[in-house]
Design an enzyme around this catalytic site. Sequence first.
Site, PDB file in Angstrom:
ATOM      1  N   HIS A 285       1.467   4.238  -2.884  1.00  0.00           N
ATOM      2  CA  HIS A 285       1.668   5.596  -2.999  1.00  0.00           C
ATOM      3  C   HIS A 285       2.778   6.026  -3.412  1.00  0.00           C
ATOM      4  O   HIS A 285       2.868   7.298  -4.175  1.00  0.00           O
ATOM      5  CB  HIS A 285       1.304   6.119  -1.563  1.00  0.00           C
ATOM      6  CG  HIS A 285      -0.062   5.861  -0.915  1.00  0.00           C
ATOM      7  ND1 HIS A 285      -1.010   6.594  -1.457  1.00  0.00           N
ATOM      8  CD2 HIS A 285      -0.448   5.540   0.453  1.00  0.00           C
ATOM      9  CE1 HIS A 285      -2.177   6.196  -0.777  1.00  0.00           C
ATOM     10  NE2 HIS A 285      -1.807   5.787   0.350  1.00  0.00           N
TER      11      HIS A 285
ATOM     12  N   HIS B 107      -5.727   6.376  -2.833  1.00  0.00           N
ATOM     13  CA  HIS B 107      -6.664   5.375  -2.224  1.00  0.00           C
ATOM     14  C   HIS B 107      -7.765   4.940  -3.329  1.00  0.00           C
ATOM     15  O   HIS B 107      -8.221   5.934  -4.068  1.00  0.00           O
ATOM     16  CB  HIS B 107      -7.519   5.952  -1.248  1.00  0.00           C
ATOM     17  CG  HIS B 107      -6.405   6.040   0.127  1.00  0.00           C
ATOM     18  ND1 HIS B 107      -6.681   6.863   1.260  1.00  0.00           N
ATOM     19  CD2 HIS B 107      -5.025   5.230   0.502  1.00  0.00           C
ATOM     20  CE1 HIS B 107      -5.571   6.795   2.042  1.00  0.00           C
ATOM     21  NE2 HIS B 107      -4.654   5.643   1.779  1.00  0.00           N
ATOM     22  N   CYS B 108      -8.018   3.743  -3.263  1.00  0.00           N
ATOM     23  CA  CYS B 108      -8.881   3.134  -4.290  1.00  0.00           C
ATOM     24  C   CYS B 108     -10.282   2.759  -3.542  1.00  0.00           C
ATOM     25  O   CYS B 108     -10.157   2.247  -2.564  1.00  0.00           O
ATOM     26  CB  CYS B 108      -8.241   1.982  -5.072  1.00  0.00           C
ATOM     27  SG  CYS B 108      -9.271   1.025  -6.056  1.00  0.00           S
TER      28      CYS B 108
ATOM     29  N   CYS C 151      -6.003  -3.426  -8.034  1.00  0.00           N
ATOM     30  CA  CYS C 151      -7.184  -3.795  -8.974  1.00  0.00           C
ATOM     31  C   CYS C 151      -6.525  -3.459 -10.494  1.00  0.00           C
ATOM     32  O   CYS C 151      -5.469  -2.762 -10.327  1.00  0.00           O
ATOM     33  CB  CYS C 151      -8.265  -2.902  -8.672  1.00  0.00           C
ATOM     34  SG  CYS C 151      -8.043  -1.339  -8.524  1.00  0.00           S
TER      35      CYS C 151
ATOM     36  N   CYS D 109      -5.630   0.407 -10.716  1.00  0.00           N
ATOM     37  CA  CYS D 109      -4.554   0.669  -9.951  1.00  0.00           C
ATOM     38  C   CYS D 109      -3.391   0.083 -10.671  1.00  0.00           C
ATOM     39  O   CYS D 109      -2.340   1.140 -10.697  1.00  0.00           O
ATOM     40  CB  CYS D 109      -4.589   0.423  -8.437  1.00  0.00           C
ATOM     41  SG  CYS D 109      -5.813   1.538  -7.511  1.00  0.00           S
TER      42      CYS D 109
ATOM     43  N   HIS E 298       0.667  -1.270   0.011  1.00  0.00           N
ATOM     44  CA  HIS E 298      -0.075  -0.005  -0.107  1.00  0.00           C
ATOM     45  C   HIS E 298       0.983   1.264   0.030  1.00  0.00           C
ATOM     46  O   HIS E 298       0.742   2.120  -0.834  1.00  0.00           O
ATOM     47  CB  HIS E 298      -0.918  -0.030   1.176  1.00  0.00           C
ATOM     48  CG  HIS E 298      -2.004   1.051   1.221  1.00  0.00           C
ATOM     49  ND1 HIS E 298      -3.232   1.035   0.896  1.00  0.00           N
ATOM     50  CD2 HIS E 298      -1.888   2.402   1.967  1.00  0.00           C
ATOM     51  CE1 HIS E 298      -3.805   2.028   1.048  1.00  0.00           C
ATOM     52  NE2 HIS E 298      -2.791   3.202   1.580  1.00  0.00           N
ATOM     53  N   GLU E 299       1.833   1.126   0.936  1.00  0.00           N
ATOM     54  CA  GLU E 299       2.773   2.410   0.944  1.00  0.00           C
ATOM     55  C   GLU E 299       3.424   2.706  -0.170  1.00  0.00           C
ATOM     56  O   GLU E 299       3.707   3.708  -0.698  1.00  0.00           O
ATOM     57  CB  GLU E 299       3.418   2.340   2.356  1.00  0.00           C
ATOM     58  CG  GLU E 299       2.671   2.664   3.749  1.00  0.00           C
ATOM     59  CD  GLU E 299       1.707   3.627   3.696  1.00  0.00           C
ATOM     60  OE1 GLU E 299       1.977   4.684   2.912  1.00  0.00           O
ATOM     61  OE2 GLU E 299       0.691   3.605   4.208  1.00  0.00           O
TER      62      GLU E 299
END
Lengths: 185, 448
Positions: A142, A148-149, A173, A176, A138-139
Amino acid sequence: MKSILLLPLGDVDRGLIEDLSPLLEETFDTRVEIQPYALDLGQFHDAERLQYNSTKILYHIATNHVAAGPREQNPKGRKILAVMALDLYIPVLTYVFGEAELGGRVSVVSYHRLAPERYGLPRNRSLLLDRIWKEAVHELGHAFGLVHCPVQLCVMHSSSYVEDIDLKGGHFCTSCRRGLVSPGL
Amino acid sequence: MKPKDVGILVVDDELIVRDSLTKWFREDGYRVDAAESAAAALRKLQPGCYQIMLVDIKMPGMDGIELLERIKEIDSGIIVLIITAFASVESAVKALKLGAHDYITKPIDPDYLDHVIEKALREQELARENIRLRETVTELSDAVEIIGESSEMQKVMEMVTTVAPTDTTVLIRGESGTGKELIARSIHAASPRRFCPMVTVNCGAMTETLLESELFGHERGAFTGAQYRRKGKIELADGGTLFLDEVGNIDGKTQMDLLRVIETKQFMRVGGSETLHSDFRVICATNADLEEAVRAGSFREDLYYRLNVFTIDLPPLRGRRGDVAKLSHYFLERFSRQMNKRVRGFTPEAMHALKAYDWPGNVRELENAIERAMVVTKGEAIEREHLPLQALAGPRNGGQRLEDVERRHIEEVLKETSWNISRSAAILDIDRVTLYHKIEKFGLKRET
């Protein structure tokens, strides 16, 4: 050359970092290196909150490790993820699991609040690793420029609680994945 | 609303707070700006630019509360979230009274921050949707179009404007096809009850028991075939208007029940024992002579007086021939749009035929005639032969309807006597008052 550099900061479980490395290699299809990094974390400690300021940690790594370090240490396109076991915060929020420079080089993640035993549950190493992997992805997402999704199962879905992390997947996804760009990659 | 469409302005004198929040919201995909003071925030603030502002209370110079007041003056739709490290009940109450959406203490739980932003945006979206829907309803309500420039129709419209804002019961009288329901709709549309339904009951189209069930509803098993409980029109009209069309056709028992419900606004469903309440306004219409019905004993006098509070008499179309051309063009345009046909107007012969015809079926007949002509016409203008046969027949020469014969005869006598009322009354063998009533009833006017 695209790559990810893992920086274990402070007293971290080395075994976890070593297990995290191949997971990130597979997720990002890139080489992942682990490099010990000696850093006095006391300078980021807030005595009142008993937490560590993640923004300052990010800033420190960006200025001292990336900008001031030798070029070959941080080739263009390399993303850096600091991994910690300490409780992180940003000043306006009560806590964070991690923080990243949006579209930048550096990110940080802590597994302090990810361990099941923190919530009175039995130790579960595989669950902890799963959570660290998701938060690390996640980080880094970024750092690769993703926001954010809204897709619940996407790893870029915002998570404020460990339950949120468990609900989402560890992968991007389609949207993303398409947006996963970086000048260096 | 997608995050990228949402603008957030963070106003805080602490750089670290501004940076933290800016970063946090950017990761959510919002457009984020920051201002270090109230003055800087006001410089950035343009109506519509930001949907959400996070404002710190304690700032040098203008504080967050004063800034909140200024923001609401510039754009009252902005969601303002007050953030503070020093929470106090007084400042929270003051902020909320001044229109702040929420009052948050630092440090903020990240989940709460996400939640409060999402909730605020959802509520703002709902409020906007509510406004949009109200505007749509108002537009739809205003779409009731009464066409008529004649003095008779202007007088009617003045009466509509006068009575609409009140809760007065209205009785609309007029021949069939004169637009009684349209007038009822314009009264409802201009009344404070316009956001609730206008429920129409055609009293002439139902048997006694059916009308009773239609008006009051019925309980399950109230009669054979009543398999389900059903709400009546009175119940459905709660908050709105109950339009009783052809009210003169209601039978004696239902008249009594109706009188009671109009007076008390309370009723029971057929077969029920529970007393229900409904707040409705009554508008009724009739083409019958209710006064005559009262005299004949077929209509209750007390109900008549209860309904006949404010009366609007609609003139027949032949009594306002000046409106025929305008109405014809109105229907032509409407059907052109509906049928997607390029028909621009009428030939002079066709318009002459339309104006000369008596229109016993009034505006409804004219509407049907234009619709039929629109179907058969091939060119860009409606010709005389496209009009229905009755219209082509020209003015009726009497003998078909007693009322028409009477009207035409009175008109001729008045013409002969140059509208000398006494002489005309003597020729017609009626008294002057009756003649005046007839002139009014038939909408007769002296040609100037």
